[in-house]
Motif scaffolding. Structure first.
Motif, PDB file in Angstrom:
ATOM      1  N   VAL A  55       0.683  -1.152   0.163  1.00 47.21           N
ATOM      2  CA  VAL A  55      -0.016   0.063  -0.064  1.00 47.21           C
ATOM      3  C   VAL A  55       0.805   1.051  -0.102  1.00 47.21           C
ATOM      4  CG1 VAL A  55      -1.660   1.219   1.470  1.00 47.21           C
ATOM      5  CG2 VAL A  55      -2.058  -1.273   1.227  1.00 47.21           C
ATOM      6  N   GLY A  56       1.808   1.115   0.831  1.00 52.83           N
ATOM      7  CA  GLY A  56       2.897   2.447   0.795  1.00 52.83           C
ATOM      8  C   GLY A  56       3.498   2.823  -0.298  1.00 52.83           C
ATOM      9  N   ILE A  57       3.614   1.687  -1.270  1.00 50.55           N
ATOM     10  CA  ILE A  57       4.674   1.925  -2.658  1.00 50.55           C
ATOM     11  C   ILE A  57       3.840   3.298  -3.356  1.00 50.55           C
ATOM     12  CG2 ILE A  57       5.023   1.203  -4.798  1.00 50.55           C
ATOM     13  CD1 ILE A  57       5.413  -1.580  -3.455  1.00 50.55           C
ATOM     14  N   CYS A  58       2.456   3.215  -3.306  1.00 52.40           N
ATOM     15  CA  CYS A  58       2.062   4.422  -4.064  1.00 52.40           C
ATOM     16  C   CYS A  58       2.402   5.665  -3.326  1.00 52.40           C
ATOM     17  CB  CYS A  58       0.558   4.077  -4.030  1.00 52.40           C
ATOM     18  SG  CYS A  58      -0.023   2.487  -5.011  1.00 52.40           S
ATOM     19  N   VAL A  59       2.385   5.740  -2.119  1.00 49.64           N
ATOM     20  CA  VAL A  59       2.681   6.990  -1.205  1.00 49.64           C
ATOM     21  C   VAL A  59       3.887   7.366  -1.282  1.00 49.64           C
ATOM     22  CG1 VAL A  59       1.990   7.999   0.944  1.00 49.64           C
ATOM     23  CG2 VAL A  59       0.426   6.503   0.187  1.00 49.64           C
ATOM     24  N   THR A  60       4.908   6.496  -0.901  1.00 46.63           N
ATOM     25  CA  THR A  60       6.321   6.681  -0.741  1.00 46.63           C
ATOM     26  C   THR A  60       7.350   6.270  -1.689  1.00 46.63           C
ATOM     27  OG1 THR A  60       6.848   4.928   0.733  1.00 46.63           O
ATOM     28  CG2 THR A  60       6.036   6.763   1.926  1.00 46.63           C
ATOM     29  N   ALA A  61       6.829   5.977  -2.902  1.00 47.07           N
ATOM     30  CA  ALA A  61       7.569   5.664  -3.917  1.00 47.07           C
ATOM     31  C   ALA A  61       8.818   4.394  -3.718  1.00 47.07           C
ATOM     32  CB  ALA A  61       8.109   6.817  -4.568  1.00 47.07           C
ATOM     33  N   GLY A  62       8.553   3.552  -2.752  1.00 51.92           N
ATOM     34  CA  GLY A  62       9.620   2.568  -2.740  1.00 51.92           C
ATOM     35  C   GLY A  62      10.253   2.608  -1.164  1.00 51.92           C
ATOM     36  N   LEU A  63      10.141   3.711  -0.517  1.00 57.55           N
ATOM     37  CA  LEU A  63      10.532   3.828   0.905  1.00 57.55           C
ATOM     38  C   LEU A  63       9.705   2.856   1.714  1.00 57.55           C
ATOM     39  CD1 LEU A  63      12.610   5.296   2.427  1.00 57.55           C
ATOM     40  CD2 LEU A  63      10.742   6.984   3.189  1.00 57.55           C
ATOM     41  N   SER A  64       8.723   2.544   1.442  1.00 55.70           N
ATOM     42  CA  SER A  64       7.986   1.549   2.074  1.00 55.70           C
ATOM     43  C   SER A  64       8.419   0.179   2.043  1.00 55.70           C
ATOM     44  CB  SER A  64       6.590   1.758   2.179  1.00 55.70           C
ATOM     45  OG  SER A  64       6.101   1.450   0.743  1.00 55.70           O
ATOM     46  N   LEU A  65       9.331  -0.201   1.080  1.00 55.30           N
ATOM     47  CA  LEU A  65       9.806  -1.515   1.106  1.00 55.30           C
ATOM     48  C   LEU A  65      10.616  -1.949   2.387  1.00 55.30           C
ATOM     49  CD1 LEU A  65      10.230  -1.716  -2.877  1.00 55.30           C
ATOM     50  CD2 LEU A  65       8.468  -2.617  -1.384  1.00 55.30           C
ATOM     51  N   PHE A  66      10.937  -0.844   2.730  1.00 58.02           N
ATOM     52  CA  PHE A  66      11.943  -1.219   4.075  1.00 58.02           C
ATOM     53  C   PHE A  66      11.184  -2.028   5.175  1.00 58.02           C
ATOM     54  CE2 PHE A  66      14.611   2.169   2.713  1.00 58.02           C
ATOM     55  CZ  PHE A  66      16.005   1.616   2.616  1.00 58.02           C
ATOM     56  N   LEU A  67       9.787  -1.782   5.140  1.00 57.59           N
ATOM     57  CA  LEU A  67       9.004  -2.773   5.836  1.00 57.59           C
ATOM     58  C   LEU A  67       9.218  -4.126   5.790  1.00 57.59           C
ATOM     59  CD1 LEU A  67       5.640  -0.741   5.922  1.00 57.59           C
ATOM     60  CD2 LEU A  67       7.186  -1.177   7.963  1.00 57.59           C
ATOM     61  N   LEU A  68       9.602  -4.652   4.550  1.00 56.45           N
ATOM     62  CA  LEU A  68       9.719  -5.942   4.361  1.00 56.45           C
ATOM     63  C   LEU A  68      11.202  -6.513   4.890  1.00 56.45           C
ATOM     64  CD1 LEU A  68       9.016  -6.160   0.622  1.00 56.45           C
ATOM     65  CD2 LEU A  68       7.522  -6.908   2.444  1.00 56.45           C
ATOM     66  N   LEU A  69      11.994  -5.439   5.576  1.00 56.44           N
ATOM     67  CA  LEU A  69      13.097  -6.087   6.211  1.00 56.44           C
ATOM     68  C   LEU A  69      12.754  -6.330   7.786  1.00 56.44           C
ATOM     69  CD1 LEU A  69      15.759  -3.536   5.051  1.00 56.44           C
ATOM     70  CD2 LEU A  69      15.469  -5.617   4.255  1.00 56.44           C
ATOM     71  N   TYR A  70      11.420  -5.940   8.030  1.00 57.84           N
ATOM     72  CA  TYR A  70      11.155  -6.503   9.357  1.00 57.84           C
ATOM     73  C   TYR A  70      10.837  -7.887   9.541  1.00 57.84           C
ATOM     74  CZ  TYR A  70       8.668  -6.571  13.954  1.00 57.84           C
ATOM     75  OH  TYR A  70       8.268  -6.746  15.187  1.00 57.84           O
ATOM     76  N   LYS A  71      11.598  -8.544  10.636  1.00 64.46           N
ATOM     77  CA  LYS A  71      11.135 -10.032  10.744  1.00 64.46           C
ATOM     78  C   LYS A  71      10.626 -10.238  12.301  1.00 64.46           C
ATOM     79  CE  LYS A  71      13.187 -11.162   6.824  1.00 64.46           C
ATOM     80  NZ  LYS A  71      12.378 -11.224   5.567  1.00 64.46           N
ATOM     81  N   GLU A  72       9.897 -11.250  12.335  1.00 69.88           N
ATOM     82  CA  GLU A  72       9.689 -11.654  13.846  1.00 69.88           C
ATOM     83  C   GLU A  72       9.939 -13.106  13.853  1.00 69.88           C
ATOM     84  OE1 GLU A  72       5.370 -10.660  14.362  1.00 69.88           O
ATOM     85  OE2 GLU A  72       4.598 -12.169  13.042  1.00 69.88           O
ATOM     86  N   GLN A  73      10.160 -13.518  15.080  1.00 65.37           N
ATOM     87  CA  GLN A  73      10.419 -15.137  15.284  1.00 65.37           C
ATOM     88  C   GLN A  73       9.133 -15.916  15.749  1.00 65.37           C
ATOM     89  OE1 GLN A  73      13.586 -15.834  17.873  1.00 65.37           O
ATOM     90  NE2 GLN A  73      15.026 -14.591  16.644  1.00 65.37           N
ATOM     91  N   ILE A  74       8.589 -16.740  15.060  1.00 62.51           N
ATOM     92  CA  ILE A  74       7.740 -17.658  15.176  1.00 62.51           C
ATOM     93  C   ILE A  74       8.048 -19.070  15.416  1.00 62.51           C
ATOM     94  CG2 ILE A  74       5.473 -18.516  14.265  1.00 62.51           C
ATOM     95  CD1 ILE A  74       5.762 -16.063  12.107  1.00 62.51           C
ATOM     96  N   PRO A  75       7.585 -19.600  16.704  1.00 63.27           N
ATOM     97  CA  PRO A  75       8.104 -21.011  17.289  1.00 63.27           C
ATOM     98  C   PRO A  75       7.468 -21.808  16.479  1.00 63.27           C
ATOM     99  CG  PRO A  75       7.528 -19.348  19.015  1.00 63.27           C
ATOM    100  CD  PRO A  75       7.187 -18.671  17.999  1.00 63.27           C
TER     101      PRO A  75
END
Length: 118
Positions: A55-75
């Motif tokens: 959704v953020g690609i339209c607003v920030t032109a690629g800056l929101s792709l940094f959200l894909l770097l966020y990781k969480e641990q799932i047991p």
């Protein structure tokens, strides 16, 4: 009559004198309990981060792709609880959804060990 269930670990029920399993009842006194971890923490990008990135690609032109770097641990996986009494043995496989689940199972088994030693 054996009394009410004191502790339940998956399908294993413990009363003041018996351990009830799907394959039969064992005496609690003298039973041996073991816990084996068979789980691991998998790292993945949560769904909310993926949605916000698209959704953020339209607003920030690629800056929101940094959200894909966020990781969480799932047991994922199970904890095996083995109860042995004489020549009989039963293994319960308990699925893990949070790391605290494994700690709680270990605490329950330690409590049952103390009851079995009485």
């Amino acid at each position: 009559m054996t009394g009410p269930v004191i502790v339940q670990i998956a399908e294993i029920e413990v009363t003041s004198s018996l351990v009830r399993t799907p394959v039969g009842d064992f005496p609690l006194s003298g039973s041996i309990w073991q816990v084996t971890d068979h789980w691991f923490a998998q790292r993945s990008t949560p769904a909310w981060a993926k949605v916000l990135a698209v959704v953020g690609i339209c607003v920030t032109a690629g800056l929101s792709l940094f959200l894909l770097l966020y990781k969480e641990q799932i047991p994922q996986g199970t904890v095996h609880v083995t109860v042995t009494s004489g020549t009989r043995q039963y293994v319960a496989r308990v699925p893990i959804r949070r790391e605290s689940d494994a700690a709680a199972i270990n605490q329950q088994v330690n409590y049952v060990r103390s009851l079995a030693a009485l």
